[in-house]
Design an enzyme around this catalytic site. Structure first.
Site, PDB file in Angstrom:
ATOM      1  N   ASP A 132      69.117  18.533  68.532  1.00 48.43           N
ATOM      2  CA  ASP A 132      69.441  18.229  69.922  1.00 48.43           C
ATOM      3  C   ASP A 132      68.293  17.430  70.520  1.00 48.43           C
ATOM      4  O   ASP A 132      67.435  16.928  69.803  1.00 48.43           O
ATOM      5  CB  ASP A 132      69.712  19.510  70.709  1.00 48.43           C
ATOM      6  CG  ASP A 132      68.470  20.390  70.833  1.00 48.43           C
ATOM      7  OD1 ASP A 132      67.418  20.082  70.208  1.00 48.43           O
ATOM      8  OD2 ASP A 132      68.532  21.387  71.575  1.00 48.43           O
ATOM      9  N   LYS A 174      76.518  18.127  65.106  1.00 47.63           N
ATOM     10  CA  LYS A 174      75.561  19.083  65.645  1.00 47.63           C
ATOM     11  C   LYS A 174      76.217  20.440  65.895  1.00 47.63           C
ATOM     12  O   LYS A 174      75.700  21.488  65.474  1.00 47.63           O
ATOM     13  CB  LYS A 174      74.961  18.560  66.957  1.00 47.63           C
ATOM     14  CG  LYS A 174      73.849  19.463  67.512  1.00 47.63           C
ATOM     15  CD  LYS A 174      73.465  19.062  68.917  1.00 47.63           C
ATOM     16  CE  LYS A 174      74.027  20.059  69.896  1.00 47.63           C
ATOM     17  NZ  LYS A 174      73.604  19.835  71.279  1.00 47.63           N
TER      18      LYS A 174
END
Length: 237
Positions: free
Chosen positions: A166, A148
């Site tokens: 997220d 991420k």
């Protein structure tokens, strides 16, 4: 589509195992709906960008590492003093975790993050001349950097297409019936399959803003949602 109950809404809102009931929809129909959602997002969030304060790729990388399990607001309060003391990787690489920790004490997991930041800076100096690499695998080999964080930094700092996932994007991908997966990489891949590649970075930032301020976890503000018409979960709240 089946109407969502309060129980099912609360379960998937909090990231439980159960999936959001979604209507049958062809892949082509999903892509067409994604285009309409994208158009609405572009109108509502025309300047969508990271809310992490930064002036260069190094600062963005550090801020993104700090933002794990923390709010952007808390990170933005801590980083001005941190960057004033350690303006680049070379300066941070000379520090100890004990010296860095006081600057980020207000952020969750600050001790482990201080260790990661120092180790990260040392790796940047040793392997990349102090510069942030523009390669995802190289980024992911840095301490404290996962898929991420690497995707966020590549997109926001270098314009490399990608949709980082997220908690906000996980929630919205379910509510919008684009993905019921749990793994962020799989969710990202599914979202990328519906939105045009040249809009992936914008889509990431716009959906984060939408999830943070409109389609919130416990009480989404459907009455002011710009993509309400294209949401299969509308009417569940």
């Amino acid at each position: 589509m089946p109407r969502l109950t309060r129980r099912s809404v609360s379960r998937y809102t909090l990231g439980a195992v159960s999936a959001t009931p979604c209507p049958k929809e062809s892949r082509r129909a999903k892509k067409e709906r994604a285009q309409r959602i994208l158009a609405a997002l572009e109108q509502h969030y025309p300047g969508a960008a990271s809310e992490l304060a930064h002036r260069n790729p190094f600062e963005l990388l550090v801020a993104t590492v700090l933002s794990a399990q923390a709010t952007d607001a808390s990170v933005n309060k801590a980083t001005p003093a941190l960057f004033a003391r350690y303006p680049d990787a070379h300066a941070l690489a000379q520090a100890t975790p004990e010296e860095v920790a006081p600057f980020i004490r207000s952020i969750g997991l600050y001790r482990s993050k201080a260790r990661n930041l120092v180790a990260l800076a040392q790796k940047l100096v040793e392997k990349h001349g102090g510069e942030v690499p523009q390669d995802k695998q190289a980024l992911m080999r840095l301490p404290g950097v996962g898929w991420k964080t690497a995707t966020v930094v590549l997109g926001a700092a270098f314009g490399v297409p990608g949709i980082a996932v997220d908690t906000h994007l996980t929630r919205l991908s379910r509510r919008l019936c684009f993905s019921q997966a749990k793994d962020p990489e799989q969710i990202g891949a599914e979202l990328e399959s519906y939105f045009p590649r040249e809009k992936w970075v914008f889509t990431h930032h716009a959906l984060i803003l939408h999830g943070r301020y409109v389609c919130t976890a416990r009480k989404p503000a459907c009455e002011r949602c710009p993509i309400y018409a294209y949401c299969p979960s509308k009417g569940a709240w």
